[in-house]
Design an enzyme around this catalytic site. Structure first.
Site, PDB file in Angstrom:
ATOM      1  N   ASP A  85       0.879  -1.082  -0.123  1.00 44.86           N
ATOM      2  CA  ASP A  85       0.022   0.020   0.026  1.00 44.86           C
ATOM      3  C   ASP A  85       0.970   1.186  -0.031  1.00 44.86           C
ATOM      4  OD1 ASP A  85      -2.320   1.784   0.539  1.00 44.86           O
ATOM      5  OD2 ASP A  85      -3.317   0.003   0.984  1.00 44.86           O
ATOM      6  N   ASP A 132       4.269   2.816  -3.805  1.00 45.25           N
ATOM      7  CA  ASP A 132       2.965   3.311  -4.791  1.00 45.25           C
ATOM      8  C   ASP A 132       3.295   2.346  -6.184  1.00 45.25           C
ATOM      9  OD1 ASP A 132       1.701   4.784  -6.818  1.00 45.25           O
ATOM     10  OD2 ASP A 132       1.551   6.411  -5.227  1.00 45.25           O
ATOM     11  N   ASN A 157      -5.698  -4.967  -6.433  1.00 40.51           N
ATOM     12  CA  ASN A 157      -7.067  -4.528  -5.950  1.00 40.51           C
ATOM     13  C   ASN A 157      -6.951  -3.069  -5.640  1.00 40.51           C
ATOM     14  OD1 ASN A 157      -9.029  -4.603  -3.552  1.00 40.51           O
ATOM     15  ND2 ASN A 157      -7.534  -3.725  -2.607  1.00 40.51           N
ATOM     16  N   ALA A 158      -5.548  -2.388  -5.445  1.00 34.07           N
ATOM     17  CA  ALA A 158      -5.566  -0.955  -5.299  1.00 34.07           C
ATOM     18  C   ALA A 158      -6.369  -0.099  -6.240  1.00 34.07           C
ATOM     19  CB  ALA A 158      -3.890  -0.504  -5.131  1.00 34.07           C
ATOM     20  N   GLY A 159      -7.253   0.928  -5.748  1.00 34.75           N
ATOM     21  CA  GLY A 159      -7.773   1.500  -6.761  1.00 34.75           C
ATOM     22  C   GLY A 159      -8.547   2.510  -6.089  1.00 34.75           C
ATOM     23  N   LYS A 171     -16.576  13.253 -10.819  1.00 32.55           N
ATOM     24  CA  LYS A 171     -17.013  14.360 -11.278  1.00 32.55           C
ATOM     25  C   LYS A 171     -17.662  14.184 -12.731  1.00 32.55           C
ATOM     26  CE  LYS A 171     -15.755  18.064  -8.761  1.00 32.55           C
ATOM     27  NZ  LYS A 171     -16.697  18.417  -7.752  1.00 32.55           N
ATOM     28  N   ASN A 219     -21.659   5.030 -15.112  1.00 31.21           N
ATOM     29  CA  ASN A 219     -22.312   5.591 -13.730  1.00 31.21           C
ATOM     30  C   ASN A 219     -21.913   7.175 -14.079  1.00 31.21           C
ATOM     31  OD1 ASN A 219     -23.735   5.396 -11.602  1.00 31.21           O
ATOM     32  ND2 ASN A 219     -21.775   4.488 -10.541  1.00 31.21           N
ATOM     33  N   TYR A 272     -13.325   6.439 -13.903  1.00 27.91           N
ATOM     34  CA  TYR A 272     -13.387   5.175 -12.975  1.00 27.91           C
ATOM     35  C   TYR A 272     -13.777   4.005 -14.116  1.00 27.91           C
ATOM     36  CZ  TYR A 272     -14.411   2.030  -9.251  1.00 27.91           C
ATOM     37  OH  TYR A 272     -14.425   0.904  -8.368  1.00 27.91           O
TER      38      TYR A 272
HETATM   39  P1  NAD Z   1     -10.447   1.616  -0.197  1.00 29.91           P
HETATM   40  O1  NAD Z   1     -10.461   3.014  -0.675  1.00 29.91           O
HETATM   41  O2  NAD Z   1     -11.098   1.329   0.987  1.00 29.91           O
HETATM   42  O3  NAD Z   1      -9.004   0.963  -0.587  1.00 29.91           O
HETATM   43  C1  NAD Z   1      -8.083   1.087  -1.517  1.00 29.91           C
HETATM   44  C2  NAD Z   1      -6.768   0.829  -0.995  1.00 29.91           C
HETATM   45  O4  NAD Z   1      -5.935   1.095  -2.118  1.00 29.91           O
HETATM   46  C3  NAD Z   1      -6.206   1.761  -0.157  1.00 29.91           C
HETATM   47  O5  NAD Z   1      -5.427   1.074   0.993  1.00 29.91           O
HETATM   48  C4  NAD Z   1      -5.227   2.908  -0.789  1.00 29.91           C
HETATM   49  O6  NAD Z   1      -4.415   3.322   0.225  1.00 29.91           O
HETATM   50  C5  NAD Z   1      -4.705   1.917  -1.705  1.00 29.91           C
HETATM   51  N1  NAD Z   1      -4.158   2.729  -2.955  1.00 29.91           N
HETATM   52  C6  NAD Z   1      -4.710   3.628  -3.485  1.00 29.91           C
HETATM   53  N2  NAD Z   1      -3.930   4.174  -4.673  1.00 29.91           N
HETATM   54  C7  NAD Z   1      -2.369   3.285  -4.304  1.00 29.91           C
HETATM   55  C8  NAD Z   1      -1.379   3.304  -5.058  1.00 29.91           C
HETATM   56  N3  NAD Z   1      -1.160   4.123  -5.936  1.00 29.91           N
HETATM   57  N4  NAD Z   1      -0.435   2.527  -4.774  1.00 29.91           N
HETATM   58  C9  NAD Z   1      -0.819   1.591  -3.780  1.00 29.91           C
HETATM   59  N5  NAD Z   1      -1.950   1.390  -3.063  1.00 29.91           N
HETATM   60  C10 NAD Z   1      -2.938   2.523  -3.433  1.00 29.91           C
HETATM   61  O7  NAD Z   1     -11.292   0.827  -1.579  1.00 29.91           O
HETATM   62  P2  NAD Z   1     -12.022  -0.620  -1.473  1.00 29.91           P
HETATM   63  O8  NAD Z   1     -13.586  -0.173  -1.544  1.00 29.91           O
HETATM   64  O9  NAD Z   1     -11.374  -1.638  -0.554  1.00 29.91           O
HETATM   65  O10 NAD Z   1     -11.690  -1.091  -3.098  1.00 29.91           O
HETATM   66  C11 NAD Z   1     -10.811  -2.117  -3.332  1.00 29.91           C
HETATM   67  C12 NAD Z   1     -10.896  -2.308  -4.876  1.00 29.91           C
HETATM   68  O11 NAD Z   1     -12.314  -2.612  -5.160  1.00 29.91           O
HETATM   69  C13 NAD Z   1     -10.667  -1.091  -5.671  1.00 29.91           C
HETATM   70  O12 NAD Z   1      -9.907  -1.076  -6.962  1.00 29.91           O
HETATM   71  C14 NAD Z   1     -12.164  -0.444  -6.122  1.00 29.91           C
HETATM   72  O13 NAD Z   1     -12.074   0.289  -7.323  1.00 29.91           O
HETATM   73  C15 NAD Z   1     -12.935  -1.910  -6.363  1.00 29.91           C
HETATM   74  N6  NAD Z   1     -14.310  -1.821  -6.153  1.00 29.91           N
HETATM   75  C16 NAD Z   1     -14.665  -1.290  -4.892  1.00 29.91           C
HETATM   76  C17 NAD Z   1     -16.312  -1.463  -4.830  1.00 29.91           C
HETATM   77  C18 NAD Z   1     -17.051  -1.020  -3.429  1.00 29.91           C
HETATM   78  O14 NAD Z   1     -18.148  -1.115  -3.364  1.00 29.91           O
HETATM   79  N7  NAD Z   1     -16.056  -0.887  -2.306  1.00 29.91           N
HETATM   80  C19 NAD Z   1     -17.223  -1.808  -5.817  1.00 29.91           C
HETATM   81  C20 NAD Z   1     -16.379  -2.004  -7.040  1.00 29.91           C
HETATM   82  C21 NAD Z   1     -14.910  -1.936  -7.094  1.00 29.91           C
END
Ligand code: NAD
Length: 439
Positions: free
Chosen positions: A232, A255, A280-282, A287, A339, A345
């Site tokens: 992370d 990163d 998984n990171a996202g 906007k 969306n 996104y």
């Molecule tokens: P979250 O924001 O709780 O966690 C995301 C993690 O990614 C954070 O710990 C953040 O620090 C890390 N991160 C962000 N940028 C980074 C980088 N450049 N390098 C390393 N780490 C980085 O999000 P979440 O809800 O746990 O989502 C996880 C994944 O699931 C994402 O890809 C998100 O798009 C996807 N997702 C989530 C949902 C939902 O309903 N929560 C729905 C569809 C998809």
């Protein structure tokens, strides 16, 4: 104000008002609680047409009971083998089986329908009949969602050992938030696996592992026996260290968009190869397009899409992925449906699906696989940011009328990570409770 409405909504009085207005509270889903192996303890009622499938069930550690009509036997899961259907008239078998048997299925149970992949059928009527299973599955999943019951479809190229792992998964409580979905299994030779700890001896890297879905993935892969490296950003190191300490994992604060990320990963691996890589990171930076600052656009595409492509390519080139590596990417329902306010996104997440599809083709003659999961509404800090009413609508617009938990996505990742999942490649599995969005 939003918080006030929210607490009123969830108060006893608020719930009573909703119930009087006919809005039902969602049924609490049964989830995997640690009993091992996964399906043991569940009664699976099966209508099995061939000795080959009987063998698969044994291999999958599923103790099934053959369905006999009129038998008043309660069960938690049901399997019907429709893979031998060749004529439209045989679809009657679905109606006959479920009208006799479905009353015996407990709440939050699981139904799996097995069919042949329509692409692998020689005759037109057989292909049409197999495709018909998909409409049936989607509709029946909507009907059974009220009881928290999931209905899924496995399309196979032939009834054989590669079915064991996906069957074991979809007939267990690990797949409770997946419904109305098809999984396509190719006819690769099955790799036998330990059902207790299928990931023992494997090294996994999970990006974005400090919190939310990533932390749940790290915990689930560790539960299944993997040694986990959690990655992370440095700003999230404290939370990352905490999650890794829980599972005796290794923290890597870097990163994923930085130039030295592959070097950092290579140093932590210290000569080992990576068996499981989870992108998984996202982030979201929402906007509408006309108001979107350039950096919102760039950051989202860089982190969500460019980084997974670059990191996978760099690790493969440096020969740091094992021969039977499992790569799993997290896409999103937003990438399927689109969306408002999420052009960046949604583009990044449909891009992830495209990356997975193409990379899977390139790896089809190797032992490596790559798959994606498209979560729907999952309860995390990301979805906590959504205004209350929009959030409540998002959470309920699916057949199970509730949001999913991070562990639901993690269980899907753990499925694709297993050695026995070598028949699954290039899939986009929705973990969304059969969301109406993008259906
Ligand atoms: P979250 O924001 O709780 O966690 C995301 C993690 O990614 C954070 O710990 C953040 O620090 C890390 N991160 C962000 N940028 C980074 C980088 N450049 N390098 C390393 N780490 C980085 O999000 P979440 O809800 O746990 O989502 C996880 C994944 O699931 C994402 O890809 C998100 O798009 C996807 N997702 C989530 C949902 C939902 O309903 N929560 C729905 C569809 C998809």
């Amino acid at each position: 104000m939003g918080k006030m409405i929210e607490s009123l909504f969830y108060s006893k009085a608020g719930q009573a008002m909703l119930s009087a207005a006919g809005v039902k509270s969602p049924l609490e889903l049964s989830r995997y609680q640690g009993e091992n192996p996964w399906v043991t303890g569940l009664t699976v009622l099966a209508q099995v047409a061939s000795p080959e499938l009987q063998k698969v069930l044994q291999l999958a550690n599923i103790r099934s009971q053959v369905f006999a009509s009129g038998q008043p036997q309660a069960c938690e899961a049901m399997l019907i083998d429709a893979s031998h259907f060749t004529q439209v008239a045989q679809l009657d078998g679905l109606k006959v089986f479920f009208s006799q048997a479905s009353g015996q299925l407990k709440k939050s149970g699981h139904i799996v329908i097995l069919g042949l992949d329509p692409e692998s059928c020689d005759k037109v009527e057989t292909a049409a009949v197999m495709e018909a299973l998909s409409g049936f599955t989607r509709s029946y999943a909507k009907e059974m969602g009220r009881k928290g019951i999931s209905v899924n479809l496995i399309y196979t190229q032939q009834v054989g050992a590669a079915l064991a792992t996906p069957l074991n998964f979809l007939l267990s409580h690990r797949s409770s938030y997946i419904s109305g979905q098809p999984l396509y299994v190719n006819n690769k030779q099955n790799t036998p696996q330990d059902w207790q700890k299928p990931l023992a001896g494997k090294t996994a890297l999970v990006t974005g592992a400090a919190q939310g879905i990533g932390a749940a993935i790290a915990r689930t892969l560790s539960r299944d026996g993997a040694k986990v490296i959690g990655l992370d950003i440095p700003a999230a190191q404290q939370a990352l260290d905490q999650t890794m300490a829980e599972i005796q994992g290794v923290s890597l604060a870097t990163d994923i968009t930085s130039e030295q990320v592959s070097q950092d990963i290579s140093e932590v691996l210290a000569g080992e190869k990576l068996d499981i890589l989870v992108h998984n990171a996202g982030i979201t930076r929402d906007k509408t397009l006309s108001r979107m600052p350039d950096h919102f656009w760039q950051m989202t595409l860089n982190i969500n899409l460019q980084a997974p492509i670059n990191v996978t390519g760099a690790l493969e080139q440096a020969n740091l992925l094992s021969d039977d590596a499992r790569v799993i990417c997290i896409s999103s329902i937003s990438g399927i449906a689109g969306n408002v306010g999420q052009t960046n996104y949604a583009a990044s997440k449909s891009g992830v699906a495209g990356f997975v599809r193409k990379q899977a083709q390139l790896w089809q003659d190797t032992g490596k696989t790559i798959n994606a999961i498209a979560p729907g509404f999952i309860e995390t800090q990301m979805t906590d940011q959504i205004p209350f009413m929009t959030r409540e609508i998002g959470r309920r617009m699916n057949s199970l009328s509730q949001g999913g938990q991070p562990v639901d996505v993690a269980e899907g990742v753990a499925l694709f990570a297993q050695p026995g999942s070598n028949g699954l490649n290039g899939q986009l599995l929705r973990v969304c409770g059969q969301s109406l969005i993008g259906a």
